[in-house]
Design an enzyme around this catalytic site. Sequence first.
Site, PDB file in Angstrom:
ATOM      1  N   ASP A 158       0.818  -1.210   0.000  1.00 21.85           N
ATOM      2  CA  ASP A 158       0.000   0.000   0.000  1.00 21.85           C
ATOM      3  C   ASP A 158       0.858   1.268   0.000  1.00 21.85           C
ATOM      4  OD1 ASP A 158       1.020  -0.380   2.498  1.00 21.85           O
ATOM      5  OD2 ASP A 158      -0.861  -0.048   3.581  1.00 21.85           O
ATOM      6  N   HIS A 162      23.636  -0.710 -17.947  1.00 23.39           N
ATOM      7  CA  HIS A 162      22.651  -0.141 -17.027  1.00 23.39           C
ATOM      8  C   HIS A 162      22.678  -0.872 -15.686  1.00 23.39           C
ATOM      9  CE1 HIS A 162      19.997   1.929 -20.320  1.00 23.39           C
ATOM     10  NE2 HIS A 162      21.158   2.531 -20.111  1.00 23.39           N
ATOM     11  N   ASP A 194      27.677   6.861 -13.603  1.00 21.48           N
ATOM     12  CA  ASP A 194      26.730   7.533 -14.509  1.00 21.48           C
ATOM     13  C   ASP A 194      25.591   8.036 -13.632  1.00 21.48           C
ATOM     14  OD1 ASP A 194      24.831   8.261 -16.384  1.00 21.48           O
ATOM     15  OD2 ASP A 194      25.262   6.593 -17.730  1.00 21.48           O
ATOM     16  N   ASP A 230      22.949  14.424 -17.033  1.00 22.36           N
ATOM     17  CA  ASP A 230      23.389  13.054 -17.343  1.00 22.36           C
ATOM     18  C   ASP A 230      24.904  13.092 -17.547  1.00 22.36           C
ATOM     19  OD1 ASP A 230      23.501  10.410 -17.942  1.00 22.36           O
ATOM     20  OD2 ASP A 230      22.347  10.513 -19.801  1.00 22.36           O
ATOM     21  N   HIS A 284      26.386   0.828 -27.664  1.00 21.25           N
ATOM     22  CA  HIS A 284      25.306   1.817 -27.569  1.00 21.25           C
ATOM     23  C   HIS A 284      25.586   3.022 -28.446  1.00 21.25           C
ATOM     24  CE1 HIS A 284      27.811   4.464 -25.046  1.00 21.25           C
ATOM     25  NE2 HIS A 284      28.159   3.383 -24.357  1.00 21.25           N
ATOM     26  N   HIS A 340      22.074  11.427 -26.952  1.00 20.82           N
ATOM     27  CA  HIS A 340      20.613  11.523 -26.831  1.00 20.82           C
ATOM     28  C   HIS A 340      20.263  12.904 -26.307  1.00 20.82           C
ATOM     29  CE1 HIS A 340      20.798  11.070 -22.419  1.00 20.82           C
ATOM     30  NE2 HIS A 340      21.649  10.069 -22.617  1.00 20.82           N
ATOM     31  N   HIS A 377      16.376  10.807 -21.349  1.00 17.29           N
ATOM     32  CA  HIS A 377      16.380  10.563 -22.786  1.00 17.29           C
ATOM     33  C   HIS A 377      15.231  11.395 -23.345  1.00 17.29           C
ATOM     34  CE1 HIS A 377      18.289   6.467 -21.643  1.00 17.29           C
ATOM     35  NE2 HIS A 377      19.226   7.368 -21.881  1.00 17.29           N
ATOM     36  N   GLU A 403      28.588  10.613 -25.320  1.00 15.67           N
ATOM     37  CA  GLU A 403      28.975   9.589 -24.345  1.00 15.67           C
ATOM     38  C   GLU A 403      29.526   8.320 -24.994  1.00 15.67           C
ATOM     39  OE1 GLU A 403      25.696   7.489 -22.430  1.00 15.67           O
ATOM     40  OE2 GLU A 403      24.293   8.891 -23.350  1.00 15.67           O
ATOM     41  N   TYR A 439      33.611  -1.278 -23.217  1.00 13.88           N
ATOM     42  CA  TYR A 439      33.322  -2.214 -22.122  1.00 13.88           C
ATOM     43  C   TYR A 439      33.871  -3.581 -22.512  1.00 13.88           C
ATOM     44  CZ  TYR A 439      30.045   1.639 -22.059  1.00 13.88           C
ATOM     45  OH  TYR A 439      29.498   2.896 -22.130  1.00 13.88           O
ATOM     46  N   ARG A 471      33.311   4.890 -19.651  1.00 21.04           N
ATOM     47  CA  ARG A 471      32.395   5.783 -20.359  1.00 21.04           C
ATOM     48  C   ARG A 471      32.671   7.198 -19.876  1.00 21.04           C
ATOM     49  NH1 ARG A 471      28.060   3.186 -19.789  1.00 21.04           N
ATOM     50  NH2 ARG A 471      26.953   4.192 -18.063  1.00 21.04           N
ATOM     51  N   GLU A 500      30.840  10.916 -20.293  1.00 20.40           N
ATOM     52  CA  GLU A 500      29.592  11.506 -20.804  1.00 20.40           C
ATOM     53  C   GLU A 500      29.478  12.952 -20.353  1.00 20.40           C
ATOM     54  OE1 GLU A 500      24.814  10.469 -20.897  1.00 20.40           O
ATOM     55  OE2 GLU A 500      26.092   9.586 -19.341  1.00 20.40           O
TER      56      GLU A 500
END
Length: 468
Positions: free
Chosen positions: A63, A274, A291, A302, A374, A378, A385, A403, A407, A424, A426
């Site tokens: 709840d 991710h 990130d 971002d 990737h 964006h 995004h 970015e 990897y 990465r 970015e």
Amino acid sequence: MKRLLLLFAFLIAINQVQSQENLPTDYLSKEFHKGRREAFRALMPANSVAVIFSYPERVFSKDVNYNYHQNPDLFYLTAYKEPDGVLLLFKENQGSGEKYNEVLFVREKNANREMWTGRRLGTDGAKSKLGFLTVYNGKDFKDFAIDFKKFDKIIYDKIPTDIGRDKSGFDLAGLLDTFKTKAGITSENEVSLELFRTITNSLREIKTPEEMVLMRKTVKLSCVAHNEVMKAVGPDMSENEADGIHAYIHKHYGAEGEGYPPIIGAGANGCILHYGENNATKIDNQLLLMDVGSEYHGYSADVTRTIPANGKFTEEQKAIYQLVYDAQEEVFKICKEGTPIQDLNKKSKEVIAAGLIKLGIITDPADVKIYYPHGCSHFLGLDVHDKGNYMGSLKENMILTVEPGIYIPANSKCDKKWWNIGVRIEDDILIKKDSYENLSAESPRKWDEIEKLAAQKSTFNEMKFPKI
């Protein structure tokens, strides 16, 4: 006497839910949102109506709901932050007496519910604080005199289906039922959906001066957080602790939270695009990929930085890091109005493919997708995004990420000295006529500048907590 005390307490509670002090003063103005409605209306075809609903509430556990997050399109057009609402925008004025070209339906005021779940604007609040002239309670939508079938176009977004339903008939499910009945909608019309996407993409991909103030703020405080972790990090720090430093700094500067679930991945975890668990108890002598971007008054940063937990890159880590950095630098050179957006991704892939071949990690440029799976960019704004036309060209006052990343998980088909290196970098880029501005430049990107900052002490290094 007891009843009088209860009544007195109830009246105090009502007064408390009716007012709130010490609120931020830098929210977008009601004039901004009105201007966005006018801009939306200007793009609507003749004899059309747009219908924009609130997002539904979502259950966190039993709840208990997740913290509510409004439909960014509805927020963009109204500043309304509550569920169970719907906005009608008309191309032309409506009504036979007093004319109107927009109507907002909102959650009804309810002192008892507000004591439990927070204040509601109600119709009066929507008029005074949001600047609407024509506002009704959600329950009035059912009997509101509107013939949707008289319009040549009904413009709406994809209608959510996985929503709860209360007994009132005036919640989001009830509003959607009423809309479908009034408009005679039995299945979604792709023309209507595409028209809604076209209009909102066109508006939201270009940031106004008012939006830029918030975007600069959210990116800046995200950079402050990244820099503080660079100083505080050490092999014994956990991923979760690094996550917590970001969250604390975001909140300290007034952000509502993060624009997306933070990705704090050490070593092999940094090779998961991710990754979201953030639960490794020690970073050890590995790279830490972070990130993380704040959400400030609806607008998301971002920013990604990859740092060595012990303050020094190994030769292999440095080689991969430098390649990602070089790719980003080459993309920056074409970040200006007129460049096809797809060229950003193409350029980054070319640079990384050539670099991986030189390092002996791949032999065929087509295999770059194995280690860089990737896209490069964006749009950024109310959504991390954000909306925009990805098949178009860069325009002045767009904000996009750049970015690139590499990897290399364990057991990859290359020398094992490269395994578990994930990098990465970015940054958030404002497009100008003939150049760009790196909004996240305050957080260092060069490997030697990162090592230099990592040698400094952080406030968090001095904090002492009791053992548990």
